[in-house]
Design an enzyme around this catalytic site. Sequence first.
Site, PDB file in Angstrom:
ATOM      1  N   ALA A 119       4.175 -63.284 -12.131  1.00 52.50           N
ATOM      2  CA  ALA A 119       2.632 -63.310 -12.487  1.00 52.50           C
ATOM      3  C   ALA A 119       1.181 -63.428 -12.144  1.00 52.50           C
ATOM      4  CB  ALA A 119       3.513 -64.169 -14.122  1.00 52.50           C
ATOM      5  N   ALA A 120       0.487 -64.681 -11.070  1.00 53.23           N
ATOM      6  CA  ALA A 120       0.127 -65.276 -11.099  1.00 53.23           C
ATOM      7  C   ALA A 120      -1.005 -63.782 -10.343  1.00 53.23           C
ATOM      8  CB  ALA A 120       0.122 -66.056 -10.210  1.00 53.23           C
ATOM      9  N   PRO A 121      -1.933 -63.798 -10.065  1.00 50.05           N
ATOM     10  CA  PRO A 121      -3.038 -64.151 -11.283  1.00 50.05           C
ATOM     11  C   PRO A 121      -2.956 -64.163 -12.385  1.00 50.05           C
ATOM     12  CG  PRO A 121      -3.936 -62.467  -9.949  1.00 50.05           C
ATOM     13  CD  PRO A 121      -2.748 -61.817  -9.326  1.00 50.05           C
ATOM     14  N   GLY A 122      -2.173 -63.104 -12.964  1.00 53.05           N
ATOM     15  CA  GLY A 122      -2.208 -62.169 -14.579  1.00 53.05           C
ATOM     16  C   GLY A 122      -2.893 -61.701 -15.132  1.00 53.05           C
ATOM     17  N   ASN A 123      -3.693 -60.790 -14.342  1.00 51.66           N
ATOM     18  CA  ASN A 123      -4.343 -59.401 -14.678  1.00 51.66           C
ATOM     19  C   ASN A 123      -3.076 -58.882 -15.672  1.00 51.66           C
ATOM     20  OD1 ASN A 123      -7.366 -59.637 -14.332  1.00 51.66           O
ATOM     21  ND2 ASN A 123      -7.081 -58.861 -12.933  1.00 51.66           N
ATOM     22  N   ASP A 179       6.123 -57.392 -10.192  1.00 50.55           N
ATOM     23  CA  ASP A 179       5.128 -57.222  -9.074  1.00 50.55           C
ATOM     24  C   ASP A 179       5.364 -58.442  -7.861  1.00 50.55           C
ATOM     25  OD1 ASP A 179       2.939 -55.927  -8.351  1.00 50.55           O
ATOM     26  OD2 ASP A 179       1.990 -57.512  -8.236  1.00 50.55           O
ATOM     27  N   CYS A 232       1.361 -53.820  -4.294  1.00 51.46           N
ATOM     28  CA  CYS A 232       0.152 -53.229  -3.587  1.00 51.46           C
ATOM     29  C   CYS A 232       0.468 -52.873  -2.068  1.00 51.46           C
ATOM     30  CB  CYS A 232      -1.240 -54.327  -3.747  1.00 51.46           C
ATOM     31  SG  CYS A 232      -0.374 -56.169  -3.704  1.00 51.46           S
ATOM     32  N   ARG A 291      -2.319 -71.083  -8.636  1.00 47.35           N
ATOM     33  CA  ARG A 291      -2.055 -69.910  -9.035  1.00 47.35           C
ATOM     34  C   ARG A 291      -2.344 -69.978 -10.746  1.00 47.35           C
ATOM     35  NH1 ARG A 291      -2.010 -65.109  -5.770  1.00 47.35           N
ATOM     36  NH2 ARG A 291      -0.482 -63.904  -6.920  1.00 47.35           N
ATOM     37  N   ASP A 313       6.089 -68.096 -11.738  1.00 49.96           N
ATOM     38  CA  ASP A 313       5.378 -68.247 -10.849  1.00 49.96           C
ATOM     39  C   ASP A 313       5.696 -69.879  -9.745  1.00 49.96           C
ATOM     40  OD1 ASP A 313       3.217 -65.750  -9.408  1.00 49.96           O
ATOM     41  OD2 ASP A 313       2.690 -67.891  -8.313  1.00 49.96           O
TER      42      ASP A 313
END
Length: 466
Positions: free
Chosen positions: A235-239, A305, A359, A263, A258
């Site tokens: 999950a981090a960083p959380g956006n 992710d 990413c 983080r 996480d």
Amino acid sequence: MAVYAAAAGVLAGVESRQGSIKGLVYSSNFQNVKQLYALVCETQRYSAVLDAVIASAGLLRAEKKLRPHLAKVLVYELLLGKGFRGGGGRWKALLGRHQARLKAELARLKVHRGVSRNEDLLEVGSRPGPASQLPRFVRINTLKTCSDDVVDYFKRKGFSYQGQASSIDDLRALKGKHFLLDPLVPELLVFAAQTDLHEHPLYRAGHLILQDRASCLPAMLLDPPPGSHVIDACAAPGNKTSHLAALLKNQGKIFAFDLDAKRLASMATLLARAGVSCCELAEEDFLAVSPSDPRYSQVRYILLDPSCSGSGMLSRQLEEPGACTPSPARLHALAGFQQRALCHALTFPSLQRLVYSTCSLCQEENEDVVRDALQQNPGAFRLAPVLPPWPHRGLSRFPGAEHCLRASPETTLSGGFFVAVIERVEAPSSASQAEASAPECTPSPAPKRKKRRRQAAAGAYTLPGT
């Protein structure tokens, strides 16, 4: 100013190979991570120019107590940055004694190289790339405000609202104080490139989230209805977590995992600022989370992710030259982890819909991982066709790969990104049936580790005046 000392410490750590810029920034305990990261990256980008100016001006000879990395940060801020922040304190006074000489040496360097702009002094690999030309994307946090109120606020501040864009060309044409609503992503405002909103009061109050366009896709495409139970596996960083909470309207439950404690601490602060109250944070390896745990029996949506090469992250080119081409060994290791994580996620008995995203630009971390997971679950899951107008699709490595989405600066005005939406073909008649069909995709056993579980309701954090 503490930010200058912190930036000098990060630069020294990078030079001595103690870690990457991002890792050292996060471990610095400096409160404004984005400000520190931006200052370090820009100073690093102009490093050779700054070294030349500092040497020619004799700054370190005149100021023997001034350390080289701090000198570099201060000279960047004086000559190339935004000027000293918060008055600059003693550093402004120190540099003030040498300001005329430093400016003269910078001007002399430009004449010597036959250029007129600061950025023309950079080596080709350090010049502003696509990232500096991309629009600024701003997600409206509907937990705290609404589109109409935000648009009205910016209009009162002198910005000109152009309505919803009809195509990506409208986004490319943005200039000055004009802004638009994204044509495909709801609640996403688009401003001209270089618009800086990091110190904007709406951002600081959590009403706005500065988030890349492609990064908004995972939560948007998962689309859990209010009241759902959702897992955010890495999950981090959380956006993305805050985006999920906004879609849920804070109704339901997000289980966010996480392994990085620092983080997670930053993430808790971010979620608190965004007004998230439906999220449970756990410092735990997602691969160690049991799908048969009763707490997750109602989880129908998973956002995965996972850690990746980051080869699509434009900012990483500043700190890791060659990040777009990770080594075969690193790709193999990352893809192995990603496949284990995806296969593990698909064993949750009530799962109906999953979004896998990275990413990364690399096929090995994207289409190949999705293909292998689907092949290990024949007939159980499929790729869902999503967002037909999105122009950049998955690589044609297997039938149906066109349902995946890719992103790039050239095609979608965003960082490099990959998204696949996987849905169950038929809902299981019972949890036992789902578990019975799962063994083919059982991931390899995770190494035993001491369990460290730290759970905290994000709603336990409050912000004054919000």
